[in-house]
Design a protein around this motif. Structure first.
Motif, PDB file in Angstrom:
ATOM      1  N   VAL A 247       0.843  -1.196   0.000  1.00  0.00           N
ATOM      2  CA  VAL A 247       0.000   0.000   0.000  1.00  0.00           C
ATOM      3  C   VAL A 247       0.883   1.252   0.000  1.00  0.00           C
ATOM      4  O   VAL A 247       1.798   1.382   0.825  1.00  0.00           O
ATOM      5  N   GLN A 248       0.570   2.165  -0.922  1.00  0.00           N
ATOM      6  CA  GLN A 248       1.313   3.431  -1.018  1.00  0.00           C
ATOM      7  C   GLN A 248       0.526   4.617  -0.471  1.00  0.00           C
ATOM      8  O   GLN A 248       1.100   5.546   0.093  1.00  0.00           O
ATOM      9  N   LYS A 249      -0.810   4.578  -0.612  1.00  0.00           N
ATOM     10  CA  LYS A 249      -1.683   5.631  -0.092  1.00  0.00           C
ATOM     11  C   LYS A 249      -2.949   4.979   0.436  1.00  0.00           C
ATOM     12  O   LYS A 249      -3.354   3.918  -0.036  1.00  0.00           O
ATOM     13  N   ALA A 250      -3.585   5.637   1.406  1.00  0.00           N
ATOM     14  CA  ALA A 250      -4.814   5.083   1.977  1.00  0.00           C
ATOM     15  C   ALA A 250      -5.738   6.211   2.411  1.00  0.00           C
ATOM     16  O   ALA A 250      -5.287   7.289   2.821  1.00  0.00           O
ATOM     17  N   TRP A 251      -7.045   5.933   2.305  1.00  0.00           N
ATOM     18  CA  TRP A 251      -8.074   6.858   2.763  1.00  0.00           C
ATOM     19  C   TRP A 251      -9.095   6.062   3.577  1.00  0.00           C
ATOM     20  O   TRP A 251      -9.536   4.990   3.149  1.00  0.00           O
ATOM     21  N   ALA A 252      -9.470   6.575   4.724  1.00  0.00           N
ATOM     22  CA  ALA A 252     -10.512   5.957   5.554  1.00  0.00           C
ATOM     23  C   ALA A 252     -11.717   6.875   5.551  1.00  0.00           C
ATOM     24  O   ALA A 252     -11.613   8.050   5.934  1.00  0.00           O
ATOM     25  N   SER A 253     -12.855   6.344   5.122  1.00  0.00           N
ATOM     26  CA  SER A 253     -14.066   7.162   5.007  1.00  0.00           C
ATOM     27  C   SER A 253     -15.216   6.507   5.756  1.00  0.00           C
ATOM     28  O   SER A 253     -15.612   5.389   5.440  1.00  0.00           O
ATOM     29  N   CYS A 254     -15.745   7.222   6.734  1.00  0.00           N
ATOM     30  CA  CYS A 254     -16.974   6.792   7.396  1.00  0.00           C
ATOM     31  C   CYS A 254     -18.139   7.314   6.575  1.00  0.00           C
ATOM     32  O   CYS A 254     -18.179   8.502   6.242  1.00  0.00           O
ATOM     33  N   THR A 255     -19.097   6.424   6.256  1.00  0.00           N
ATOM     34  CA  THR A 255     -20.161   6.786   5.315  1.00  0.00           C
ATOM     35  C   THR A 255     -21.528   6.914   5.972  1.00  0.00           C
ATOM     36  O   THR A 255     -22.553   6.749   5.317  1.00  0.00           O
ATOM     37  N   MET A 256     -21.549   7.201   7.271  1.00  0.00           N
ATOM     38  CA  MET A 256     -22.831   7.312   7.977  1.00  0.00           C
ATOM     39  C   MET A 256     -22.748   8.444   8.989  1.00  0.00           C
ATOM     40  O   MET A 256     -21.721   8.632   9.633  1.00  0.00           O
ATOM     41  N   TRP A 257     -23.848   9.179   9.135  1.00  0.00           N
ATOM     42  CA  TRP A 257     -23.909  10.278  10.099  1.00  0.00           C
ATOM     43  C   TRP A 257     -25.018  10.015  11.091  1.00  0.00           C
ATOM     44  O   TRP A 257     -26.126   9.639  10.708  1.00  0.00           O
ATOM     45  N   ARG A 258     -24.733  10.217  12.379  1.00  0.00           N
ATOM     46  CA  ARG A 258     -25.717   9.935  13.416  1.00  0.00           C
ATOM     47  C   ARG A 258     -26.425  11.194  13.912  1.00  0.00           C
ATOM     48  O   ARG A 258     -27.632  11.220  14.059  1.00  0.00           O
ATOM     49  N   GLY A 259     -25.660  12.230  14.244  1.00  0.00           N
ATOM     50  CA  GLY A 259     -26.267  13.472  14.685  1.00  0.00           C
ATOM     51  C   GLY A 259     -26.778  13.482  16.108  1.00  0.00           C
ATOM     52  O   GLY A 259     -27.614  14.319  16.478  1.00  0.00           O
ATOM     53  N   ILE A 260     -26.301  12.566  16.950  1.00  0.00           N
ATOM     54  CA  ILE A 260     -26.778  12.506  18.337  1.00  0.00           C
ATOM     55  C   ILE A 260     -26.459  13.798  19.078  1.00  0.00           C
ATOM     56  O   ILE A 260     -27.255  14.291  19.891  1.00  0.00           O
ATOM     57  N   GLU A 261     -25.294  14.359  18.822  1.00  0.00           N
ATOM     58  CA  GLU A 261     -24.912  15.587  19.528  1.00  0.00           C
ATOM     59  C   GLU A 261     -25.893  16.723  19.261  1.00  0.00           C
ATOM     60  O   GLU A 261     -26.191  17.528  20.154  1.00  0.00           O
ATOM     61  N   THR A 262     -26.402  16.782  18.033  1.00  0.00           N
ATOM     62  CA  THR A 262     -27.390  17.811  17.691  1.00  0.00           C
ATOM     63  C   THR A 262     -28.703  17.555  18.421  1.00  0.00           C
ATOM     64  O   THR A 262     -29.361  18.492  18.899  1.00  0.00           O
ATOM     65  N   ILE A 263     -29.079  16.282  18.539  1.00  0.00           N
ATOM     66  CA  ILE A 263     -30.326  15.919  19.221  1.00  0.00           C
ATOM     67  C   ILE A 263     -30.284  16.336  20.687  1.00  0.00           C
ATOM     68  O   ILE A 263     -31.315  16.681  21.278  1.00  0.00           O
ATOM     69  N   LEU A 264     -29.094  16.338  21.289  1.00  0.00           N
ATOM     70  CA  LEU A 264     -28.971  16.623  22.720  1.00  0.00           C
ATOM     71  C   LEU A 264     -29.080  18.101  23.076  1.00  0.00           C
ATOM     72  O   LEU A 264     -29.296  18.437  24.248  1.00  0.00           O
ATOM     73  N   LEU A 265     -28.926  18.977  22.122  1.00  0.00           N
ATOM     74  CA  LEU A 265     -28.948  20.408  22.420  1.00  0.00           C
ATOM     75  C   LEU A 265     -30.289  20.812  23.025  1.00  0.00           C
ATOM     76  O   LEU A 265     -31.352  20.459  22.515  1.00  0.00           O
ATOM     77  N   GLY A 266     -30.231  21.547  24.129  1.00  0.00           N
ATOM     78  CA  GLY A 266     -31.420  22.025  24.808  1.00  0.00           C
ATOM     79  C   GLY A 266     -32.037  21.030  25.767  1.00  0.00           C
ATOM     80  O   GLY A 266     -33.042  21.338  26.416  1.00  0.00           O
ATOM     81  N   ARG A 267     -31.448  19.855  25.904  1.00  0.00           N
ATOM     82  CA  ARG A 267     -32.025  18.828  26.780  1.00  0.00           C
ATOM     83  C   ARG A 267     -31.452  18.894  28.191  1.00  0.00           C
ATOM     84  O   ARG A 267     -30.378  19.450  28.438  1.00  0.00           O
TER      85      ARG A 267
END
Length: 566
Positions: free
Chosen positions: A28-48
């Motif tokens: 391997v000469q180059k590598a990329w790691a990509s997460c392909t899912m977003w949860r958004g829990i931190e946004t849900i917690l605002l104001g709670r």
């Protein structure tokens, strides 16, 4: 000849991960790691209400549930400077120990063993010879000829049916697999036995936490476990005895099967101590507090830079100001708005999806940095920090592993050799053995404190109307976990979780420096680009958990190659 490989998704992990590599000259000469899912829990917690944050944060993941619950209540307690009773500490510790043992057992056997074990050679094995080999390396009771023969018969039936089921997409016969049929039989037998013993660990979590996954017993200020030795409906001696009995059943499997199997694998694949070094910067935090104020811990913490174990800086407690001021998250190559690194207290999680651009944004994972450095977290960091700091329990089990591997005609290892793909597997087994030693100790601490007449498990919180901040730290199975909270007028005004797989799966930062997954894959061998087993070995050595790490799954994207993964 240059080859471009895209493995999407990586399987036998939690969540969605894509790995892209460029291979030239068999490496391997180059590598990329990509997460392909977003949860958004931190946004849900605002104001709670901060008292209910831990219920939501468990939904970061379907596996790492308890760890986020504990980190969340610790963050709020830190902001309030609220001590919790010793009973609450010990109950939390027992949940965390049992959860971690479950997690590590499942990772080694169910999630990664099939990168090394060729199931299809098992019909060629001699159960008698396999039993002799197993008896020579350990004293595990599950190694009898009859039990190994039963496993072989199951595999024979599976292969004879022509339908391998969950094993149908393995890279069987790959040139990087070279265990004997007998060793494959031994390890696969333990793969099946592990299903029973990981269940015992989760029973402990369920007894103390009310259920699992998603425990129900936590509270800001302690736990909601009622203690009354005269009541059948509360924590009493019967339930304490049940927990102790389950741990006593579990510990021999951890120490006599799992730990030995990891040493056996290390001795059989010594070349994998040469690959996967990665960032060579390590971070671990102290955990398993022994007092209400959390000033003493059973697990050490510290920072190692540039792979130099002699330069370890220990982290004595959770109030370490150097740690708190050093952490920042960069979104240059992540699908979020903003530029440059931001401390978590000021961090934002505003999505900005642009499709996969290898020179632009390509992941839902941010890039955490410690004073600008990418850091590897996890059992390897935990073991290296402990060994470098002279932690007795870490040294005991690490030295035991080195001796066992040497006795199996494997390499003579030093702690520096652990900075590798195989080192991560071995470090996870070492940490499991350490936790198995601590499990009954914390059970005894809880029992002794109750027998002294202390039945307190909760100190009620009081929230000021002014703004306060707090950090909740935990050395989770996959490494350093931190929840950063800003509370204003009794509600969350900001919530950021910097989790282990965020550290490890980090994309490149503003300076173009890759994260640990990406750097660990450089120079990784790839014998056959159409069957990139070696890439999976290194990625799986981190035990990725992308649901926690990403802060929406989009199925569109440029397809470069398709490969089968198990």
């Amino acid at each position: 000849m240059m080859a471009r490989i895209s493995i999407d998704p990586i399987t036998r992990i939690e969540g969605h991960l894509r790995i892209d590599v460029e291979v030239d000259g068999g490496a391997v000469q180059k590598a990329w790691a990509s997460c392909t899912m977003w949860r958004g829990i931190e946004t849900i917690l605002l104001g709670r209400d901060p008292r209910e944050g831990w219920v939501f944060t468990q939904r970061f993941c379907g596996v790492c549930t308890t760890v986020h619950a504990v980190a969340s209540v610790r963050a709020v307690e830190d902001a309030l400077q609220l001590e919790i009773p010793p009973n609450a500490q010990f109950i939390r510790n027992l949940i965390l120990i049992a959860h971690a043992l479950h997690d590590h057992i499942v990772h080694f056997y169910q999630l990664s063993a099939l990168d090394w074990v060729d199931v299809t050679t098992i019909p060629k094995a001699s159960p008698t010879r396999a039993a002799v080999i197993a008896d020579g390396v350990g004293a595990w009771e599950g190694n009898s000829r009859r039990r190994l023969e039963d496993v072989q018969n199951k595999v024979n039936g599976l292969i004879g049916s022509g339908q391998l089921g969950i094993f149908s997409h393995g890279y069987w016969g790959h040139p990087a697999m070279h265990l004997s049929p007998e060793l494959n039989l031994i390890l696969f037998a333990h793969y099946l036995q592990a299903l029973e013993f990981q269940r015992k660990a989760l029973q402990v979590v369920g007894i103390l936490g009310g259920k699992t996954p998603h425990i129900q017993n936590l509270a800001v200020g302690g736990v909601m476990n009622a203690i009354n030795l005269n009541s059948l409906a509360t924590m009493n001696m019967d339930r304490l005895g049940m927990i102790q009995s389950l741990l006593q059943d579990l510990i021999p499997f951890v120490q006599q099967a799992y730990f030995v199997d990891a040493c056996l694998l290390a001795a059989s694949y010594p070349e994998w101590f040469r690959y996967g070094r990665g960032a060579a910067n390590y971070l671990a935090v102290p955990d398993l507090p022994l007092d209400a104020k959390a000033t003493q811990f059973d697990l050490p913490g510290g920072v190692i830079l540039n792979g130099n174990l002699g330069s370890v800086r220990t982290i004595q407690n959770w109030n370490d100001q150097a740690l708190r001021s050093a952490v920042a998250e960069d979104v240059t190559h992540a699908w979020y708005q903003g530029e440059g690194p931001q401390p978590p207290f000021q961090g934002k999680t505003d999505p900005d999806y642009t499709d996969f651009h290898e020179d632009g944004k390509y992941s839902w994972v941010k890039a955490p940095r410690y004073d600008g450095h990418p850091m590897e977290v996890g059992p390897l960091a935990n073991v290296l920090v402990g060994y470098a700091a002279g932690h007795p329990l870490t040294r005991k089990w690490t030295d035991n592993a080195f001796k066992k591997i040497s006795s199996l005609r494997g390499p003579n290892l030093t702690p520096d050799n652990l900075q590798s793909t195989m080192g991560r597997y071995l470090a996870r087994a070492i940490r499991s053995a350490m936790l198995s030693d601590l499990a009954l100790q914390h059970c005894r601490l809880l029992t002794a404190n109750i027998l002294k007449g202390d039945d307190t498990t909760y100190n009620p919180p009081v929230f000021p109307q002014s703004q306060i901040t707090g950090v909740g730290l935990h050395e989770a199975p996959r490494g350093t976990l931190s929840h950063w909270v800003v509370i204003d007028k009794g509600t969350f005004s900001n919530y950021q979780a910097v989790v282990p797989s965020t550290w490890n799966a980090s994309p490149r930062d503003q300076q173009g420096v890759p994260g640990p997954y990406e750097s660990s894959l450089l120079a990784n061998p790839v014998a056959d680009p159409s069957r990139p087993l070696e890439v999976l070995r290194t990625v799986h050595s981190f035990d990725p958990c992308m649901a926690c790490a990403c802060h929406t799954f989009d199925a569109s994207g440029r397809e470069i190659a398709q490969v089968k993964v198990l």
